[in-house]
Design a protein around this motif. Structure first.
Motif, PDB file in Angstrom:
ATOM      1  N   LEU A  77      25.452   7.007  70.210  1.00 37.86           N
ATOM      2  CA  LEU A  77      23.763   6.778  70.494  1.00 37.86           C
ATOM      3  C   LEU A  77      24.537   6.119  72.562  1.00 37.86           C
ATOM      4  O   LEU A  77      22.783   6.077  72.489  1.00 37.86           O
ATOM      5  N   GLY A  78      25.010   6.011  72.862  1.00 34.99           N
ATOM      6  CA  GLY A  78      24.209   5.380  74.795  1.00 34.99           C
ATOM      7  C   GLY A  78      23.581   6.073  74.818  1.00 34.99           C
ATOM      8  O   GLY A  78      23.219   6.276  75.446  1.00 34.99           O
ATOM      9  N   ALA A  92      15.130   5.481  63.117  1.00 32.20           N
ATOM     10  CA  ALA A  92      14.626   6.639  62.803  1.00 32.20           C
ATOM     11  C   ALA A  92      16.794   7.675  63.341  1.00 32.20           C
ATOM     12  O   ALA A  92      17.479   8.265  63.089  1.00 32.20           O
ATOM     13  N   ILE A  93      16.532   6.990  64.937  1.00 27.43           N
ATOM     14  CA  ILE A  93      17.821   8.115  65.664  1.00 27.43           C
ATOM     15  C   ILE A  93      19.066   7.523  65.418  1.00 27.43           C
ATOM     16  O   ILE A  93      19.616   8.072  64.837  1.00 27.43           O
ATOM     17  N   VAL A  94      18.848   6.035  64.678  1.00 27.00           N
ATOM     18  CA  VAL A  94      20.805   5.371  64.470  1.00 27.00           C
ATOM     19  C   VAL A  94      20.762   5.382  62.885  1.00 27.00           C
ATOM     20  O   VAL A  94      21.683   5.878  62.441  1.00 27.00           O
ATOM     21  N   ILE A  95      19.274   5.806  61.750  1.00 25.88           N
ATOM     22  CA  ILE A  95      19.840   6.445  60.468  1.00 25.88           C
ATOM     23  C   ILE A  95      20.299   7.747  61.034  1.00 25.88           C
ATOM     24  O   ILE A  95      21.091   8.415  60.175  1.00 25.88           O
ATOM     25  N   GLY A  96      19.343   8.714  61.847  1.00 26.84           N
ATOM     26  CA  GLY A  96      19.828   9.612  61.718  1.00 26.84           C
ATOM     27  C   GLY A  96      19.338  11.038  60.474  1.00 26.84           C
ATOM     28  O   GLY A  96      19.071  10.211  59.185  1.00 26.84           O
ATOM     29  N   LYS A  97      19.678  12.242  60.807  1.00 25.68           N
ATOM     30  CA  LYS A  97      19.144  12.989  59.199  1.00 25.68           C
ATOM     31  C   LYS A  97      19.774  13.111  57.913  1.00 25.68           C
ATOM     32  O   LYS A  97      21.067  13.249  58.560  1.00 25.68           O
ATOM     33  N   GLY A  98      18.886  12.352  56.845  1.00 23.23           N
ATOM     34  CA  GLY A  98      19.195  12.460  55.722  1.00 23.23           C
ATOM     35  C   GLY A  98      20.097  11.065  55.864  1.00 23.23           C
ATOM     36  O   GLY A  98      21.422  11.051  54.737  1.00 23.23           O
ATOM     37  N   GLY A  99      20.640  10.004  56.730  1.00 21.93           N
ATOM     38  CA  GLY A  99      21.651   8.915  56.886  1.00 21.93           C
ATOM     39  C   GLY A  99      22.993   9.779  57.193  1.00 21.93           C
ATOM     40  O   GLY A  99      23.490   8.725  57.292  1.00 21.93           O
ATOM     41  N   ARG A 146      25.969   6.971  58.258  1.00 22.04           N
ATOM     42  CA  ARG A 146      27.121   6.984  57.432  1.00 22.04           C
ATOM     43  C   ARG A 146      28.544   6.896  58.759  1.00 22.04           C
ATOM     44  O   ARG A 146      29.410   6.496  58.282  1.00 22.04           O
ATOM     45  N   GLU A 147      28.195   8.078  59.761  1.00 21.69           N
ATOM     46  CA  GLU A 147      29.717   8.198  60.227  1.00 21.69           C
ATOM     47  C   GLU A 147      29.349   7.263  61.243  1.00 21.69           C
ATOM     48  O   GLU A 147      31.189   6.847  61.308  1.00 21.69           O
ATOM     49  N   TRP A 201      22.561  -2.171  57.698  1.00 21.36           N
ATOM     50  CA  TRP A 201      21.559  -1.810  57.304  1.00 21.36           C
ATOM     51  C   TRP A 201      21.036  -1.601  58.599  1.00 21.36           C
ATOM     52  O   TRP A 201      21.172  -2.062  60.228  1.00 21.36           O
ATOM     53  N   VAL A 202      19.775  -0.748  59.189  1.00 20.82           N
ATOM     54  CA  VAL A 202      18.818  -0.752  60.334  1.00 20.82           C
ATOM     55  C   VAL A 202      18.113  -1.367  60.253  1.00 20.82           C
ATOM     56  O   VAL A 202      16.285  -1.377  59.459  1.00 20.82           O
TER      57      VAL A 202
END
Length: 301
Positions: free
Chosen positions: A209-210, A246-253, A257-258, A280-281
């Motif tokens: 996410l840099g 929301a960016i850190v979690i991403g679509k559907g988490g 997870r990655e 957690w975020v």
């Protein structure tokens, strides 16, 4: 005591993103400092302990050294990183000034002058020489940047490919006092596993996410427990706004997870143990410009 054995502290200094952490890891022989293509990935001053038959280098890896922007414009995080970099100069025996092959600008000059001002012998480490397409430019480049500067030694290397490190170590040892090792033979850093676990998560944030969240994230390890042969780790990723969460979690988490999977794999390699990692975020507005928040998250002198 072996009269030929040497040991001492070695500051690893340079402007951001020249390979200081890669060099530290290469000399230690283990990943003690996180690495990403993003400038200012390193935020903390940490020790990497490199032990050889002839002596021991206690490497002080630092955030990139750069000019202060002034209290009115620099964030609390920016000021903290500069303090950490400058604090690394206290009590060291020799400094490695790391630069990128083929490059030298005002930031490199600033770092050199800071080291000379501290009265330290400065060994110039020219990293990433393997990336020079035309190798004939290397000698003229070394001559140009050495002119008028008092380097105690000059070493072209590739930290990533571990080229040129043997000669560098031999040279550095000559600048260290004759004494017994300062740390045990099996010690590789002064930081705890808890700290390193948080850094492994933050490395993945910087790598993935840099561009989107360069400095708006930090990691706090809330729990670290040994459960038989397994380490159970709980880490909170702090951001400054809901949109960043929301960016850190991403679509559907998927992105979180990655990040967790790759961080866990790094931890298992470093700790030589199975790791169960939960992440957690959470949001804390303006944490990177809040001195109290920085102290809470482990940024303290």
């Amino acid at each position: 005591m072996n009269p030929d054995h040497r040991a001492g502290h070695v500051a690893v200094i340079g402007r951001p993103n020249v390979g200081k952490s890669t060099l530290t890891n290469a000399l230690v022989g283990a990943k003690v400092s996180i690495v990403s293509p993003r400038p200012q990935t390193t935020r903390h001053r940490l020790l990497g302990i490199a032990t050889f038959p002839e002596g021991q280098l206690v490497l002080v890896d630092t955030p990139g050294l750069h000019r202060d922007q002034g209290a009115s414009t620099a964030s609390a995080m920016h000021r903290w990183m500069n303090r950490a970099a400058r604090g690394a100069l206290a009590g060291v025996d020799v400094a490695l000034l790391v630069v990128r092959a083929g490059q030298w600008d005002e930031a490199d000059t600033f770092a050199y002058e800071a080291l000379r001002g501290a009265g330290l012998p400065v060994i110039l480490v020219v990293n990433q020489v393997d990336r020079l397409k035309d190798k004939t430019v290397l000698l003229p480049y070394l001559g140009k940047i050495s002119e008028g500067r008092d380097f105690a030694g000059v070493h072209p290397i590739s930290a990533l490919k571990r080229k040129g490190l043997e000669a560098l170590v031999k040279d550095v040892l000559q600048h260290l006092p004759a004494q017994e090792a300062l740390f045990g033979e099996d010690e590789i850093t002064d930081k705890s596993q808890r700290f390193l676990a948080g850094e492994m998560v933050r490395e993945q944030l910087m790598r993935q996410l840099g561009e989107e969240l360069p400095y708006a994230t930090t990691v706090e390890v809330e729990s670290f427990a040994v459960d038989g042969s397994m380490l159970r780790i709980g880490a909170v990723i702090w951001v400054e706004r809901d949109g960043q969460k929301a960016i850190v979690i991403g679509k559907g988490g998927e992105r979180l997870r990655e990040i967790g999977t790759k961080a866990r794999q790094q931890m298992e390699r470093l700790f030589d143990a199975k790791v169960f990692l939960e992440t957690w975020v959470r949001v804390r507005e303006g944490w990177s410009d809040d001195e109290a928040a920085l102290r809470t998250f482990g940024y303290h002198d």
